[in-house]
Structure formats: structure tokens, C-alpha cells
Design a protein around this motif. Structure first.
Motif, PDB file in Angstrom:
ATOM      1  N   ILE A   1      12.048  -7.399   0.441  1.00 14.64           N
ATOM      2  CA  ILE A   1      12.456  -7.162   2.235  1.00 14.64           C
ATOM      3  C   ILE A   1      11.854  -8.946   1.896  1.00 14.64           C
ATOM      4  N   LEU A   2      11.394  -9.252   1.349  1.00 16.64           N
ATOM      5  CA  LEU A   2      11.535 -10.642   1.123  1.00 16.64           C
ATOM      6  C   LEU A   2      12.631 -11.735   1.069  1.00 16.64           C
ATOM      7  N   MET A   3      13.054 -11.311   0.226  1.00 12.70           N
ATOM      8  CA  MET A   3      14.888 -12.061  -0.015  1.00 12.70           C
ATOM      9  C   MET A   3      15.874 -12.225   0.826  1.00 12.70           C
ATOM     10  N   ALA A   4      15.882 -10.447   1.153  1.00 10.72           N
ATOM     11  CA  ALA A   4      16.467 -10.027   2.645  1.00 10.72           C
ATOM     12  C   ALA A   4      16.562 -10.655   3.706  1.00 10.72           C
ATOM     13  N   ARG A   5      15.039 -11.125   4.138  1.00  9.23           N
ATOM     14  CA  ARG A   5      14.916 -11.504   4.996  1.00  9.23           C
ATOM     15  C   ARG A   5      14.568 -13.166   5.067  1.00  9.23           C
ATOM     16  N   GLY A   6      14.890 -13.497   3.596  1.00  9.39           N
ATOM     17  CA  GLY A   6      14.347 -14.978   3.693  1.00  9.39           C
ATOM     18  C   GLY A   6      13.253 -15.548   4.264  1.00  9.39           C
TER      19      GLY A   6
ATOM     20  N   ALA B   1       5.815  -4.645   5.118  1.00 10.46           N
ATOM     21  CA  ALA B   1       4.838  -3.685   3.910  1.00 10.46           C
ATOM     22  C   ALA B   1       5.750  -3.309   3.292  1.00 10.46           C
ATOM     23  N   ALA B   2       5.317  -3.396   2.337  1.00 11.77           N
ATOM     24  CA  ALA B   2       5.720  -2.224   1.319  1.00 11.77           C
ATOM     25  C   ALA B   2       4.838  -1.142   0.198  1.00 11.77           C
ATOM     26  N   GLU B   3       5.653  -0.440  -0.104  1.00  9.11           N
ATOM     27  CA  GLU B   3       4.333   0.421  -0.807  1.00  9.11           C
ATOM     28  C   GLU B   3       4.578   0.039  -2.950  1.00  9.11           C
TER      29      GLU B   3
ATOM     30  N   ASP C   1       0.920  -1.563   0.178  1.00  9.77           N
ATOM     31  CA  ASP C   1      -0.111  -0.208  -0.256  1.00  9.77           C
ATOM     32  C   ASP C   1       1.199   1.471  -0.295  1.00  9.77           C
ATOM     33  N   ASP C   2       0.335   1.832  -0.923  1.00 10.92           N
ATOM     34  CA  ASP C   2       1.261   3.173  -0.868  1.00 10.92           C
ATOM     35  C   ASP C   2       0.878   4.525  -0.099  1.00 10.92           C
ATOM     36  N   ASP C   3      -0.007   3.838   1.458  1.00 14.34           N
ATOM     37  CA  ASP C   3      -0.142   5.166   1.939  1.00 14.34           C
ATOM     38  C   ASP C   3       0.300   5.300   3.324  1.00 14.34           C
ATOM     39  N   ASP C   4       1.331   5.029   3.951  1.00 13.98           N
ATOM     40  CA  ASP C   4       1.637   5.112   5.310  1.00 13.98           C
ATOM     41  C   ASP C   4       1.151   5.249   6.605  1.00 13.98           C
TER      42      ASP C   4
END
Length: 581
Positions: free
Chosen positions: A496-501, A486-488, A464-467
Motif C-alpha cells: 500500500i505504501l509503495m502504491a501511494r508513494g 491500515a493493513a493486517e 492489526d489483524d482485527d478489522d
């Protein structure tokens, strides 16, 4: 025709066109009549004179035909004042030739006199219809054609010819007057035709302006609704989260008031959404056989609190009726009826009941409210119409409830209407086909919050692009021990998914994202990388085109604002469906 007539030139143009349009029939008649006259009078011994006269008539006829062809080549580009004079002059020339015949071929012989009188009278009478559109053109023929014969009769100076000349003169005057009356009728017809054309043009313009205003209104409401739904969604989820923390706190009552206010705002926004869905043709009826009693009881129970706040008694009459309809859409119709009854009933009661009418079941919602005047009993179903709310009290809604009910009734092909008496109350009804109890299906089971698939330990990917919306959804999910990423946009989410696995158990994406991208595109991009992860579209759009686009995506659509209970139930269903799959 008055000089100040605004249609004067236009009428003159039409008269000119009519004269030239009728000319072929005139010329055929002239050639036949002149040849007939010569043939009948041939025995009088005036063969040379008759032939010369016939030759003159045919030469004039040929010239008139050539002039007509030239006129037709001009199309719409001609000067009516010039060409109508041309028509009059040629008509006068034809009249002069016939008048010449009335003198040159005049005879006291009874047979010749009868033939000549008959032919001249026929020509004068026949010219009325062909020249009725313009009296001067008719007079230009009739007077030169008849007056020489009349003068010749008077020249004989005998009683018989005095009578014949007088009768002929009166006959010509009658035909000229008749021609003038016909001209007035033709002119009036032409004037009305152009006035109607102007009226149609004006109405078309007004319709175009109204359509543009309606489109502008729809765009404005869609934009305003979307922008309102974003913060309302955040407030809804944050209040729900706060409600869990303040379950036993002294401020819980104040929080309940905030939730009640939010509920009212959500109802207003949902009314706009329902209206937009109807306009977008984004509602599809799915009829089936269904028992009415549970449906009516559910509506009564859910709206009982509103009725109790006003001191109203709300009841459902017992029924075993089974109907064939879309239960969700019928429930929306009846819910709008009952909410409308509660709003406009200061005291008394609201009663929901059924009557059997042949093969139909009429479901009625009675109230003891203010009633509706007979003059307004059709307009109450119009969009944004409200009776007795000049101050636009927001507590009475937007005037969309009955419009939505009426529109859904048309969609389902159910007859809806109202009977009402001012000061005594109203009865709104919807007539539904009777169902068959042998075809009843079990209610589809729904996984309740905390049911078969708890959210504890699950991971939800939110795009969602709304903070504020991202923060509120994250806060709500954390209360259920559910992790949130959460991502925009889809690219950020994937990084983010790849970084956190981590692999998400479900994806929730807003429909309208930045850079003109959509949640559908985001989900498809992520599923291409992650596999078939369950996903749902969350949207605040009410623009008909956007609703239709989202609906065509094939993903489950949720409309903002939704409560925490709705969000939890939806996520639980998505994940349980994945497990069953």
C-alpha cells in the motif's frame, strides 16, 4: 504387627534389610567373643573341645558372610518372607553353638563359671541391639544360647545354682521383652517413614495439580483478556470519536455514562494486566528521589469523582516528605489502596497522610469503611480474594488491587500492611525509605495532546489483524486530521505504501498477528525497507510469556484498551522524539 496392616510387607522388607545390614557387626562380635572365650578357658584342659567349637563358630560365621554377600547382590529384588527366615535360621544356629558352649564348658569352678556366665550374658545382651528390628530373630539366638546353661544350673540342684539359673532365666526374659519393645519402636519408625513418603508424594501430586490449574487459569485469563481487549479497544476509540461530535449534543450525558461503563471495564482489564506483568517479572523498579505531595495530590484528584459519587470526603494531609522509590510503582500501590478504600466505605471519608518513622516514611490510607476481621488481614492481599462480596459484584473489582499492591511492595522492598477494626474502618500503609531533597529531579516532560507536535497532516501506519480495531483507530485519527494506512500484515502495508508513494511518520502494530507472526517482526521488516520509522507495539496480550517477549523487543509497549488521549499523546511523543533525534 496386624495382618491387615497395609504396610506389613513393606515393613517386613525393611526388617530383613536391617538384619543383613547389621550382620557384619554381629559377625565381628561373634568372632572376637568366641576367640576370647577359648583363650580364657584354655587352661581348663579342654583344648580340643574348645578348638572344635571355635572352628564350628568360624565356619558358621563364614557361611553367614557368604549368604549376606549373595543377599546384597539381589538389590531390591528379594522375597522378604524367605530371606527373613534365612536370617532367623542362621541366628538360631549361632545361638545353638553358644548354648552348646554353656553346657560342654560348664564347670563348678568359680572362675570358669564366672567367665562362662559373663560371656553368655554379654552375647545375649549384645544381640538385643543388632536384632532389635525383628524379635523372632533375637529370640532365635537368645533362647538357644541361654537355656542350655540355665538347664545345666538347675541340674546341679543346689541352692546357689538354683538362684543362678533363676536369675539367668529372668535376665533372658527381660532382654526378650526389651527386644520386643525395641522392635515396636523400629516398626513404628519404619511405618512413619513410609507414611511420610506417601504424604510427601500426595502433596507433590497436589502441588503439581495446583500448578497445572494455575497455568490453565493464567492461559484462560490471558486468552479471555486478549479477546475482550480487542472489541473494548474499538469501543473506547469509537466512543472518544463520538464524544468530539456530540460535545454540545443533548445525548452527551448518555455518552458520558457509556464512557463511565467503559472506564470500569478498562480498570478490570488493567488489573488483570498488572497481575500478569507481575507474574511475568516484566516490571523493573527505577527508584529515585521524589516529593510525595504532588503524587498524593494527583491520586486524590483523579479518584475524587469516584469518592463524590458515593458521598465520601477524600483528603490528603499536607506533607513535605521526600522519599526514595519508583514513583510510578508507588503511585500504583497507593491508587489501589485508595480505590479499595472507596469501594468498601459506605459513608464517611478517606484520608491519605504520612508519618516519619526513623529513616522511613510511612504512607497511610485511612477510611471509615466496614473494616477487616483480624483473621482476614493477611488473606486480603491474596490474588482474587474479596471481603464481603459473595455475589461477586463487578463494581468491587476482581480482588486483584491489594494483591498487586502487595506484589509491588515486595518488588520495591517496601513494607506494606493493614490495621483494621470491624465496623470502624481500615488503615493500609506502605513504608518507604526517606529521600533527599537535594537529589530531586524535574518531572520528565510529556508532550500533551495538541502540544509541540500536532498530528495534522501526519501519516500513521497501522498493522492489526482485527478489522474493528483498524476501523476504530482510523476513525479516531481522522478526527485529528491524521492520515491512516491500515493493513493486517507487513507485506500488505508495504504494498500500500509503495502504491501511494507515502512514507509513514509512525508505525503502530498489534503484537499478535496472523500466521504466528508478531508486531515486532512486522516493524523490523518495515524498518529494514523504510528506515528508522518511530514505532510502538499495541497489544491485548496478558500472558506472562507474551508480555516478557514484547518487553524484550525494545519497542514502546502500549496495552489495550487505551483511550484516544493516550493514543494521541503517544503518537505525538514518538514524532517529536524523531524530530529531536
Amino acid at each position: 504387627m496386624k495382618a491387615e496392616d497395609p504396610h506389613q510387607l513393606t515393613i517386613l522388607r525393611e526388617q530383613t534389610k536391617l538384619l543383613f545390614e547389621h550382620l557384619p557387626f554381629v559377625l565381628y562380635g561373634v568372632m572376637a567373643s568366641s576367640a576370647g572365650l577359648v583363650a580364657v578357658l584354655w587352661h581348663t584342659g579342654q583344648g580340643n573341645a574348645l578348638l572344635l567349637w571355635l572352628l564350628a563358630v568360624y565356619m558358621l560365621t563364614g557361611l553367614r558372610w557368604w549368604v549376606r554377600r549373595h543377599f546384597n547382590k539381589l538389590g531390591a529384588h528379594f522375597d522378604p518372607q524367605h530371606w527373613i527366615q534365612v536370617a532367623v535360621q542362621f541366628t538360631a544356629a549361632s545361638g545353638v553353638l553358644w548354648g552348646f558352649a554353656g553346657v560342654v564348658f560348664f564347670s563348678t569352678d568359680p572362675m570358669v563359671l564366672m567367665v562362662l556366665t559373663t560371656f553368655l550374658a554379654a552375647m545375649v545382651a549384645g544381640a538385643v541391639s543388632s536384632h532389635a528390628c525383628h524379635t523372632p530373630a533375637y529370640a532365635a539366638f537368645a533362647l538357644p544360647a541361654s537355656m542350655p546353661f540355665i538347664a545345666r544350673c538347675f541340674w546341679e540342684n543346689t541352692p546357689f545354682f538354683w538362684v543362678l539359673g533363676t536369675v539367668a532365666f529372668v535376665y533372658v526374659l527381660i532382654n526378650v521383652n526389651y527386644g520386643r519393645n525395641l522392635q515396636n519402636m523400629v516398626i513404628q519408625s519404619i511405618r512413619l517413614r513410609f507414611q511420610n513418603a506417601e504424604l510427601i508424594g500426595e502433596l507433590t501430586l497436589q502441588k503439581r495439580v495446583a500448578e497445572q490449574a494455575s497455568i490453565a487459569k493464567t492461559r484462560f485469563l490471558a486468552a479471555a483478556s486478549h479477546d475482550l481487549r480487542q472489541p473494548v479497544q474499538a469501543i473506547e476509540l469509537l466512543v472518544d470519536a463520538l464524544g468530539e461530535d456530540l460535545a454540545n449534543h443533548p445525548s452527551k450525558g448518555l455518552l458520558d455514562r457509556i464512557q463511565e461503563a467503559g472506564y470500569g471495564l478498562r480498570n478490570l482489564l488493567n488489573a488483570l494486566l498488572d497481575s500478569a506483568k507481575i507474574n511475568a517479572a516484566a516490571i523493573t523498579a527505577k527508584p529515585r528521589h521524589v516529593q510525595l505531595a504532588p503524587l498524593l495530590k494527583r491520586i486524590c484528584n483523579e479518584l475524587a469523582t469516584q469518592a463524590q459519587h458515593k458521598g465520601l470526603d477524600i483528603r490528603v494531609a499536607k506533607t513535605k516528605a521526600c522519599v526514595y522509590t519508583d514513583p510510578a510503582l508507588l503511585e500504583l500501590i497507593l491508587r489501589n489502596y485508595v480505590e479499595n478504600a472507596i469501594k468498601y466505605t459506605p459513608e464517611g471519608r478517606v484520608l491519605i497522610g504520612c508519618r516519619k518513622q526513623g529513616g522511613q516514611i510511612r504512607i497511610e490510607v485511612h477510611d471509615t469503611g466496614i473494616g477487616i476481621p483480624a483473621s482476614a488481614q493477611e488473606t486480603v492481599f491474596q490474588e482474587f480474594y474479596q471481603l464481603g462480596n459473595p455475589e461477586r459484584d463487578k463494581a468491587k473489582g476482581l480482588g486483584l488491587g491489594l494483591y498487586i499492591a502487595h506484589s509491588l511492595g515486595k518488588l520495591l522492598n517496601h513494607d506494606i500492611g493493614v490495621n483494621s477494626t470491624v465496623g470502624k474502618g481500615s488503615m493500609f500503609y506502605v513504608t518507604v525509605p526517606q529521600g533527599d531533597t537535594s537529589h530531586l529531579m524535574d518531572e520528565p516532560s510529556r508532550v500533551q495532546a495538541g502540544g509541540k507536535t500536532p498530528l495534522t497532516g501526519k501519516t500513521v501506519l497501522l498493522i492489526d489483524d482485527d478489522d474493528l480495531v483498524r476501523a476504530s483507530v482510523t476513525e479516531m485519527l481522522s478526527r485529528w486530521q491524521c492520515s491512516t494506512i491500515a493493513a493486517e500484515d507487513a507485506e500488505t502495508a508495504l504494498r500500500i505504501l509503495m502504491a501511494r508513494g507515502r512514507m509513514p511518520d509512525a508505525i503502530v502494530a498489534d503484537y499478535r498477528l496472523r500466521n504466528k507472526s508478531t508486531g515486532v517482526q512486522a516493524i523490523q521488516s518495515l524498518q529494514a525497507q523504510l528506515g528508522n520509522v518511530p514505532a510502538v507495539i499495541l497489544t491485548g496480550d496478558t500472558a506472562p510469556s507474551r508480555i516478557q517477549e514484547a518487553r524484550n523487543s525494545g519497542f514502546l509497549i502500549l496495552h489495550k484498551p487505551l483511550s484516544g488521549v493516550q493514543l494521541r499523546s503517544t503518537l505525538s511523543e514518538l514524532m517529536s522524539a524523531k524530530v529531536r533525534g
